[in-house]
Write a protein that holds these residues in place. Structure first.
Motif, short mmCIF file in Angstrom:
data_model
loop_
_atom_site.label_atom_id
_atom_site.label_comp_id
_atom_site.label_asym_id
_atom_site.label_seq_id
_atom_site.Cartn_x
_atom_site.Cartn_y
_atom_site.Cartn_z
N LEU A 200 48.51 80.72 51.69
CA LEU A 200 48.23 82.12 51.16
C LEU A 200 49.11 82.57 50.36
N PRO A 201 50.43 82.62 50.58
CA PRO A 201 51.49 83.22 49.60
C PRO A 201 51.27 82.66 48.29
N LEU A 202 51.22 81.35 48.12
CA LEU A 202 50.97 80.84 46.79
C LEU A 202 49.66 81.25 46.23
N ALA A 203 48.66 81.19 46.80
CA ALA A 203 47.27 81.68 46.35
C ALA A 203 47.65 83.05 45.84
N ALA A 204 48.10 84.12 46.73
CA ALA A 204 48.31 85.50 46.43
C ALA A 204 49.05 85.65 45.09
N MET A 205 50.04 84.82 45.16
CA MET A 205 50.84 84.96 43.71
C MET A 205 50.05 84.36 42.61
N GLY A 206 49.13 83.43 42.78
CA GLY A 206 48.48 82.72 41.69
C GLY A 206 47.58 83.70 41.09
N VAL A 207 46.84 84.58 42.16
CA VAL A 207 45.97 85.59 41.74
C VAL A 207 46.55 86.56 40.98
N HIS A 208 47.85 87.01 41.63
CA HIS A 208 48.45 88.18 40.83
C HIS A 208 48.70 87.91 39.39
N MET A 209 49.32 86.51 39.10
CA MET A 209 49.69 86.19 37.89
C MET A 209 48.42 86.00 36.98
N PHE A 210 47.22 85.58 37.54
CA PHE A 210 46.14 85.40 36.77
C PHE A 210 45.53 86.82 36.36
N LEU A 211 45.58 87.94 37.13
CA LEU A 211 45.10 89.02 36.93
C LEU A 211 45.99 89.96 35.90
N GLY A 212 47.15 89.71 36.04
CA GLY A 212 48.08 90.32 35.07
C GLY A 212 47.99 89.69 33.87
N ASN A 213 47.67 88.46 33.70
CA ASN A 213 47.44 87.78 32.22
C ASN A 213 45.90 88.18 31.74
N TRP A 214 44.94 88.18 32.74
CA TRP A 214 43.57 88.53 32.33
C TRP A 214 43.66 90.01 32.07
N TRP A 215 44.11 91.15 32.36
CA TRP A 215 44.37 92.40 31.94
C TRP A 215 44.67 92.24 30.61
N ASN A 216 45.82 91.60 30.37
CA ASN A 216 46.30 91.47 28.96
C ASN A 216 45.21 90.93 27.91
N VAL A 217 44.56 90.12 28.46
CA VAL A 217 43.33 89.75 27.56
C VAL A 217 42.18 90.53 27.34
N VAL A 218 41.94 91.29 28.42
CA VAL A 218 40.82 92.37 28.22
C VAL A 218 41.30 93.47 27.37
N PHE A 219 42.39 94.08 27.64
CA PHE A 219 42.94 95.03 27.17
C PHE A 219 43.41 94.95 25.67
N PHE A 220 44.24 94.11 25.34
CA PHE A 220 44.83 93.70 24.18
C PHE A 220 43.98 92.75 23.21
N GLY A 221 43.63 91.59 23.85
CA GLY A 221 42.82 90.52 23.47
C GLY A 221 41.29 90.86 23.03
N LYS A 222 40.50 91.40 23.92
CA LYS A 222 39.08 91.97 23.54
C LYS A 222 39.17 93.60 23.28
N ARG A 223 40.28 94.07 23.56
CA ARG A 223 40.23 95.55 23.06
C ARG A 223 39.24 96.22 23.77
N GLN A 224 38.89 95.98 24.89
CA GLN A 224 38.14 96.76 25.82
C GLN A 224 38.73 97.73 26.90
N LEU A 225 38.85 98.82 26.60
CA LEU A 225 39.64 99.87 27.26
C LEU A 225 39.19 100.21 28.50
N LYS A 226 38.07 100.61 28.57
CA LYS A 226 37.30 101.01 29.74
C LYS A 226 37.22 99.64 30.90
N PRO A 227 36.62 98.49 30.27
CA PRO A 227 36.53 97.56 31.17
C PRO A 227 37.88 96.81 31.67
N SER A 228 39.03 97.35 31.10
CA SER A 228 40.47 96.74 31.59
C SER A 228 40.78 97.37 32.73
#
Length: 167
Positions: free
Chosen positions: A88-116
């Protein structure tokens, strides 16, 4: 004692402590490197609230936060009573790292402000979930996640304000 693990990091490190922390840091910082670098001129062109931190503040904040996350991960990894207790702790940390990275992709990479925004909310929640999953194994590790929670709360408000100013 909750601070025992943190004191171990800060006091006379052993070879295994150094290796364990280095491995944790390689994971935390390495996962961040999976996100491509984006054109910074687009972000500069956005309307932002007056309270927006200068651009140089972001790495000055994120580097210590990533170091604290690395220490938290190492504490959990080194203190877990069994491999089953790590799931559970490693899964939670993995999800945390994935979501932080994915937010960067959506906001900065795809430039999708509201969907971010939903991704940012999920990222915020994943930090709390990670701290909660770390706590039974190492309260110190859970506490090391709290500064990230504070910073991401500020970042969430900034994300919200940028969306409102640019829609």
């Amino acid at each position: 004692m909750a601070s025992r693990g943190l004191l171990e990091i800060l006091s006379g490190p052993t070879a295994s402590t150094v290796a364990g922390f280095a491995g944790s840091a390689a994971v935390v910082f390495g996962v961040q490197r999976l996100v491509p670098t984006f054109d910074p001129t687009w972000y500069k062109s956005l309307k932002k609230p007056r309270w927006t931190p200068p651009n140089y503040v972001f790495p000055l904040v994120w580097i210590p936060l990533k170091l604290m996350q690395s220490a938290a991960l190492w504490l959990v990894w080194s203190r877990a009573p069994s491999s089953k207790a790590l799931v559970l702790p490693l899964a939670a940390m993995g999800v945390h790292m994935f979501l932080g990275n994915w937010w960067n992709v959506v906001f900065f990479g795809k430039r999708q402000l509201k969907p971010s925004l939903p991704w940012m909310y999920a990222f915020w929640g994943s930090i709390a979930a990670t701290a909660a999953a770390f706590h039974p194994i190492s309260p110190a590790a859970a506490y090391l996640m709290l500064p990230t929670q504070v910073w991401v709360t500020i970042a969430t408000k900034l994300n919200w304000d940028i969306v409102q100013l640019n829609i």
